[in-house]
Design a protein around this motif. Structure first.
Motif, PDB file in Angstrom:
ATOM      1  N   ASN A   1      68.979 -22.442  56.429  1.00 25.03           N
ATOM      2  CA  ASN A   1      69.299 -21.217  55.855  1.00 25.03           C
ATOM      3  C   ASN A   1      69.851 -20.553  57.280  1.00 25.03           C
ATOM      4  O   ASN A   1      70.242 -19.377  56.499  1.00 25.03           O
TER       5      ASN A   1
ATOM      6  N   SER B   1      61.339 -12.605  46.723  1.00 26.91           N
ATOM      7  CA  SER B   1      60.891 -14.143  47.360  1.00 26.91           C
ATOM      8  C   SER B   1      61.331 -13.989  48.975  1.00 26.91           C
ATOM      9  O   SER B   1      62.251 -13.352  49.779  1.00 26.91           O
TER      10      SER B   1
ATOM     11  N   PRO C   1      62.114 -16.943  52.364  1.00 25.89           N
ATOM     12  CA  PRO C   1      62.083 -18.780  52.537  1.00 25.89           C
ATOM     13  C   PRO C   1      62.230 -18.512  53.921  1.00 25.89           C
ATOM     14  O   PRO C   1      62.019 -17.679  54.605  1.00 25.89           O
TER      15      PRO C   1
ATOM     16  N   LEU D   1      69.950 -20.483  49.348  1.00 28.35           N
ATOM     17  CA  LEU D   1      68.413 -19.551  49.335  1.00 28.35           C
ATOM     18  C   LEU D   1      69.299 -18.278  47.977  1.00 28.35           C
ATOM     19  O   LEU D   1      69.658 -18.681  47.184  1.00 28.35           O
TER      20      LEU D   1
END
Length: 420
Positions: A226, A218, A220, A346
């Motif tokens: 973040n 993945s 983000p 996260l």
């Protein structure tokens, strides 16, 4: 007269001055790459077979104390001049004195293979870098290099060793340029380091060696939340790297103080290691721990994976087992990052990737090499996030590192406040 002036101007024309040096270092760097890449391929092949043998015969772990004693005795009798390992290479680059003995190569190869065969929690980068550095330095027996050229030779050797053992040619090149001094990069060796690192990697691949692949599932989006999460993670990675350095040095000093006879130190350390491993009834923390390291990218893991690997590694390194620090730091960082996903917004695989390179960046004071390593091992998509985590980790890891002969011209605070 005009011809004479023209020829004189050519002699002072910078490209014509550089060209002979370019070809000289191209040849030297390719020789280094051939030796380093072949040595790393041999080492990695033996290492894989040794680990596989131990995993199929778990009782071999019981011989770890005896193996530690044998390796310690060999270094005590034959390897005092090369026992400092990577620190000796760095010291010789800073202050060249004499050619490093060839015996560094067989001693560190044998010592590391024994450590992994019997289960010690150590790495492999130290072995590859020491073999490459000592093999590169043997060139001095065949050609006369001045002290400055010998520094470059050793830096190229370190780059080649790091590159070939991890499959990270660009990170290897920067490692040789960055590891010598905290906060400084040596550009005088940039061409030899890049050529040696790139070619050594290709030589290792040509011998049929394959490196472990890590997958990020993945990515983000780049948001303020973040960004703050990465800053927090980077700080924790830096503090972990600093703690690892201090704990390893403290354990080493304690063994040296209380056990005067050097071969007995890994013997005692091995006994503690075996007893503790049997006590927790788990082999997850033996040797490199690559299966658990890969697992950190695939699913959530408990925090004690990080803590136990930390304990076993400082015990082995502090008591005198041979190998390196880097792969255990990858393990510690990846499992720490994985566990941080419980408190940070996260995904666990992203945090595992950031920790993988972040803790190493802080402990080794190599944020550039670590950032590039993230791109080479984990993919370009994580490059920006990993670079930020590595830089923050570096800033928060203190002014010591796993290589105590690194030069420290200024503290990290002074570097940030410096106007020049």
């Amino acid at each position: 007269m005009w011809v004479r002036l023209f020829l004189k101007s050519l002699r002072n024309f910078e490209p014509f001055v550089i060209l002979p040096q370019l070809f000289k270092w191209l040849l030297i760097s390719l020789v280094i790459a051939g030796a380093a890449g072949t040595a790393s391929a041999l080492f990695l092949k033996i290492l894989d077979e040794s680990i596989a043998l131990r995993e199929s015969h778990p009782w071999i772990l019981g011989f770890l104390p005896l193996g530690g004693f044998v390796v310690g005795w060999m270094y005590f009798k034959m390897g005092k001049s090369v026992e400092a390992g990577n620190n000796l290479l760095i010291e010789e680059i800073h202050d060249p004195k004499k050619v490093i003995s060839f015996r560094m190569t067989p001693l560190i190869l044998f010592g590391t293979v024994v450590s992994h065969l019997l289960g010690a929690s150590v790495g492999r980068e130290g072995t590859a870098v020491q073999m490459a550095g000592s093999l590169a330095d043997q060139i001095n027996h065949f050609t006369r290099l001045n002290p400055r050229e010998r520094r470059i030779l050793l830096m190229a050797g370190m780059s080649a060793g790091f590159s070939s053992v991890f499959g990270t040619p660009l990170a290897g090149a920067f490692f040789g340029l960055e590891v010598l001094s905290i906060g400084k990069v040596r550009y005088d060796a940039i061409f030899p380091c890049f050529v040696a690192a790139l070619a050594a990697h290709e030589v290792t691949l040509a011998w049929g060696i394959h490196h472990t692949e890590y997958r990020i599932f993945s990515l983000p989006s780049f948001t303020l939340v973040n960004l703050l999460a990465i800053l927090v993670a980077g700080i924790l990675f830096g503090l972990t790297g600093m703690s690892f350095v201090k704990a390893t040095h403290s354990v080493k000093k304690a063994f040296e103080k209380h056990i005067p006879y050097p071969p007995a130190r890994p013997l005692i350390g091995g006994l503690i290691f075996v007893a503790t491993t049997l006590g927790i009834q788990s082999t997850r923390y033996l040797s490199l721990g690559v299966p658990t390291l890969v697992e950190a990218f695939a699913k959530p893991l408990p925090i004690w994976d990080c803590l136990l690997k930390f304990f076993f590694t400082i015990l082995c390194l502090g008591s005198g087992f041979k190998g390196g620090e880097v792969t255990p730091l990858f393990f510690i960082g990846a499992t720490l990052g994985n566990s941080l996903s419980l408190g940070l917004p996260l995904p666990h695989d992203i945090l595992a990737g950031l920790g993988f390179v972040g803790v190493f960046a802080g402990a080794a004071n190599t944020p550039l090499a670590s950032s590039i390593m993230a791109i080479e091992l984990l993919g370009p998509q994580i490059g920006g996030l990993a670079s930020l985590a590595c830089v923050v980790s570096y800033l928060f890891s203190g002014n010591a590192g796993i290589y105590h002969t690194q030069r420290k011209s200024l503290s990290k605070v002074d570097h940030l406040n410096s106007e020049t």
